[in-house]
Design a protein around this motif. Sequence first.
Motif, mmCIF file in Angstrom:
data_model
loop_
_atom_site.group_PDB
_atom_site.id
_atom_site.type_symbol
_atom_site.label_atom_id
_atom_site.label_comp_id
_atom_site.label_asym_id
_atom_site.label_seq_id
_atom_site.Cartn_x
_atom_site.Cartn_y
_atom_site.Cartn_z
ATOM 1 N N ALA A 411 46.108 35.106 43.400
ATOM 2 C CA ALA A 411 45.175 35.620 44.716
ATOM 3 C C ALA A 411 43.661 35.709 44.113
ATOM 4 N N GLY A 412 43.237 35.603 42.988
ATOM 5 C CA GLY A 412 41.964 35.491 42.581
ATOM 6 C C GLY A 412 41.451 34.424 42.869
ATOM 7 N N ALA A 413 41.999 33.361 43.481
ATOM 8 C CA ALA A 413 41.336 32.332 43.989
ATOM 9 C C ALA A 413 40.495 32.410 45.093
ATOM 10 N N PHE A 414 40.764 33.501 45.913
ATOM 11 C CA PHE A 414 40.103 33.848 47.149
ATOM 12 C C PHE A 414 38.689 34.658 46.810
ATOM 13 N N LEU A 415 38.476 34.882 45.603
ATOM 14 C CA LEU A 415 37.490 35.737 45.466
ATOM 15 C C LEU A 415 36.201 35.006 45.178
ATOM 16 N N ASP A 416 35.041 35.836 45.695
ATOM 17 C CA ASP A 416 33.585 35.360 45.123
ATOM 18 C C ASP A 416 33.404 35.902 43.927
ATOM 19 N N ARG A 417 32.232 35.729 43.337
ATOM 20 C CA ARG A 417 31.859 36.152 42.116
ATOM 21 C C ARG A 417 32.886 36.340 40.872
ATOM 22 N N PRO A 418 33.407 35.210 40.628
ATOM 23 C CA PRO A 418 34.647 35.307 39.659
ATOM 24 C C PRO A 418 34.385 35.960 38.308
ATOM 25 N N ARG A 419 33.248 35.851 37.865
ATOM 26 C CA ARG A 419 33.010 36.351 36.668
ATOM 27 C C ARG A 419 32.937 37.682 36.663
ATOM 28 N N VAL A 420 32.398 38.449 37.629
ATOM 29 C CA VAL A 420 32.602 40.054 37.746
ATOM 30 C C VAL A 420 33.900 40.533 37.690
ATOM 31 N N TRP A 421 34.572 39.880 38.706
ATOM 32 C CA TRP A 421 36.275 40.006 38.361
ATOM 33 C C TRP A 421 36.827 39.801 37.367
ATOM 34 N N LEU A 422 36.678 38.668 36.681
ATOM 35 C CA LEU A 422 37.279 38.147 35.486
ATOM 36 C C LEU A 422 36.793 39.492 34.422
ATOM 37 N N THR A 423 35.570 40.011 34.203
ATOM 38 C CA THR A 423 35.299 40.900 33.428
ATOM 39 C C THR A 423 36.074 42.206 33.845
ATOM 40 N N ALA A 424 36.258 42.500 34.788
ATOM 41 C CA ALA A 424 37.048 43.728 35.177
ATOM 42 C C ALA A 424 38.490 43.630 34.618
ATOM 43 N N GLN A 425 39.043 42.329 34.752
ATOM 44 C CA GLN A 425 40.442 41.890 34.349
ATOM 45 C C GLN A 425 40.478 41.942 32.813
ATOM 46 N N ALA A 426 39.519 41.497 32.133
ATOM 47 C CA ALA A 426 39.383 41.608 30.701
ATOM 48 C C ALA A 426 39.419 42.962 30.059
ATOM 49 N N ALA A 427 38.384 43.736 30.997
ATOM 50 C CA ALA A 427 38.229 45.119 30.278
ATOM 51 C C ALA A 427 39.505 45.912 30.323
ATOM 52 N N LEU A 428 40.404 45.639 31.575
ATOM 53 C CA LEU A 428 41.408 46.600 31.755
ATOM 54 C C LEU A 428 42.598 46.063 30.514
ATOM 55 N N GLY A 429 42.840 44.739 30.612
ATOM 56 C CA GLY A 429 43.575 44.160 29.348
ATOM 57 C C GLY A 429 43.443 44.981 28.143
ATOM 58 N N LEU A 430 42.255 44.906 27.790
ATOM 59 C CA LEU A 430 41.528 45.154 26.444
ATOM 60 C C LEU A 430 41.665 46.803 26.261
ATOM 61 N N LEU A 431 41.362 47.630 27.290
ATOM 62 C CA LEU A 431 41.558 49.072 27.138
ATOM 63 C C LEU A 431 43.067 49.509 26.948
ATOM 64 N N LEU A 432 43.924 48.902 27.860
ATOM 65 C CA LEU A 432 45.238 49.012 27.841
ATOM 66 C C LEU A 432 45.827 48.839 26.320
ATOM 67 N N ASN A 433 45.674 47.733 25.873
ATOM 68 C CA ASN A 433 46.006 47.334 24.645
ATOM 69 C C ASN A 433 45.582 48.345 23.287
ATOM 70 N N HIS A 434 44.320 48.695 23.743
ATOM 71 C CA HIS A 434 43.698 49.451 22.583
ATOM 72 C C HIS A 434 44.044 50.926 22.532
ATOM 73 N N LEU A 435 44.155 51.526 23.857
ATOM 74 C CA LEU A 435 44.296 52.819 24.104
ATOM 75 C C LEU A 435 45.868 53.312 23.829
ATOM 76 N N LEU A 436 46.663 52.311 24.291
ATOM 77 C CA LEU A 436 48.103 52.789 24.282
ATOM 78 C C LEU A 436 48.843 51.832 23.357
ATOM 79 N N LEU A 437 49.988 52.291 22.836
ATOM 80 C CA LEU A 437 50.888 51.600 22.146
ATOM 81 C C LEU A 437 52.280 51.303 23.206
ATOM 82 N N THR A 438 52.392 50.278 23.603
ATOM 83 C CA THR A 438 53.240 49.887 24.597
ATOM 84 C C THR A 438 54.545 49.661 24.057
ATOM 85 N N GLY A 439 55.574 49.971 24.907
ATOM 86 C CA GLY A 439 57.033 49.746 24.326
ATOM 87 C C GLY A 439 57.668 48.457 24.083
#
Length: 440
Positions: A411-439
Amino acid sequence: MNRDLRRDLYAVVAAALLVVTAALVGIAIKRAEDVLHVGRPPLYANWLPHTGPGTPAALALAVAVVAYGPTLAARLPWRPLLWTAWATATAWTFSLALVDGWHRGIARRLTTRYEYLQVIDRFDDIPHTLRDFTRHILLGSPDHWPPHVAGHPPGATLTFVLLDRIGLGGGAWAGAFVITVGATTATAVLVAVRTLTSEALARRAAPFLVLAPAAVWAGTSADGYFAAVAAWAVAFLALAVTDHRPRTTGFAAGLLFGLTVYLSYGLTLFAVMAAVVLLLGSRRLPILPYVVAGLAVVPLAFTTAGFNWWEAYHLLVERYHQGAGGFRPYGYWVWANLACTVLVVGPATVAGLRRTGTRLARWHTSPATERRMGLLLCAALLMLLTADLSGMSKAETERIWLPFAMWLLAAGAFLDRPRVWLTAQAALGLLLNHLLLTGW
C-alpha cells in the motif's frame, strides 16, 4: 499541508491510539489476572532496551534505503531490482535479528522447547512418524508434540528435518534458512503486483516491502518462510493467468499452494487471494487444469503417507483450547491483534491503506491499475480479518500473520513523499527491536 496528507496523519494517529489503548488495557488485565500470557501487551515480548552487533548495520541500511531506495526502485532495470530487493530485505532482517546477538537472535530461536528442532530425531522414520503424527497432538497424549509442531501440519517440521538430512542441521542453519527464504517474500509480492497492476506501482512499493517493521519478526520465525511460500504461490498464479508460460507457472502455483496448506492450517485463507488473482487474470479456464494438478501433489503425498489433514486440524483446535488459547480472552484479542498488526506493517501502510480505500470509493474515476491494486490489498486485509474473527489467533499474531501482513506493505505505493514515510517505517522497526526482546 494538503488534504490527503492531513487525512493520512489522522489515520496514523488513530492507529497509534489503538496501539496505546491495547497496551494500557493489556497492562490493566495483567495486573488483575494474567490471562493474556504475553510479556508486553499486546506483543509477545519483554521490555529490554539493548543494542547488539546488528545495530550499526541496521542503522546504515535504514539510512541507505531512505536516501536511495525510491530513486533506485524507479531507475534499476526490473530483474536487477528484484535481486536488489531480495538482498536488501535479507540484510535488513539479518541486521535486526543480530541486534539480539548471534545466539539469542538467530542460532537459538528455533531450538526452544516450543519449536520444530526439538523433534528432529523423532523423524528418523518419516513415513511412520507421519502415520503416527495425530496421536501426539493433544496434551496428555504420549510424547505430545511441542506447541509449534502440534500447531502446524507436518510439512513445517519436515522442512527442518530435510535441512538436517542434507547437513544443515541445528539452529544456526535453520535461522539462516528462514531469514534468507523469508526475505524473498518482498520479491514475490513485487512480481505479483507488477503482473496484475503495473510496473510503476510495483516500483513505488519496493522500498516499503524491503524496509518493513515486519522484519523484526521474520527474523527468526518459521512464519517468515511460510509467508514466502504463500507469496510465490500467488506470484506464479498471477503469471499464469496473464499468459506468462501458463502451464509451467500454473503448475508451480498449484504445487506451492498445496505446500502452503501443509505448512500452516491458517494459510488455507490464501484461497481468498487466489480467487482475486483469478478474477484479475485474462486466462482463467485454460490454466486451471495445471493449477489443480500441481495442487494435488503435496496433499496426495502426505495422505498416501498416512497423515490425515482434517483429523489433525480438529485435534489442533482442541489442543489450542487446552493451552493459552483456552484462557486468552477473545474480547481483548479480537481488537488488540489489530494493534499488533499496526506495529508489524507500520504507519506508512496505515496511510497507504487509507488511500487505497479512497481509490476504491472512487471506483469509476480511479485508474484501472490502482483499482486492481486495491483489490489485492483488500484480499490481504480480508484474510487477516477472517483469521482475527476466527478466534484461533489470540496473541502472537505479529508472527502468525506475517503471510497476510507482508501484502499490506505494498500500500506504500500510493503515498507521496516516500522518504518521509520510509523514515517512519525504519524508526519503528529499529525502536521495536532495540527496546523489546521479542519472543520470536
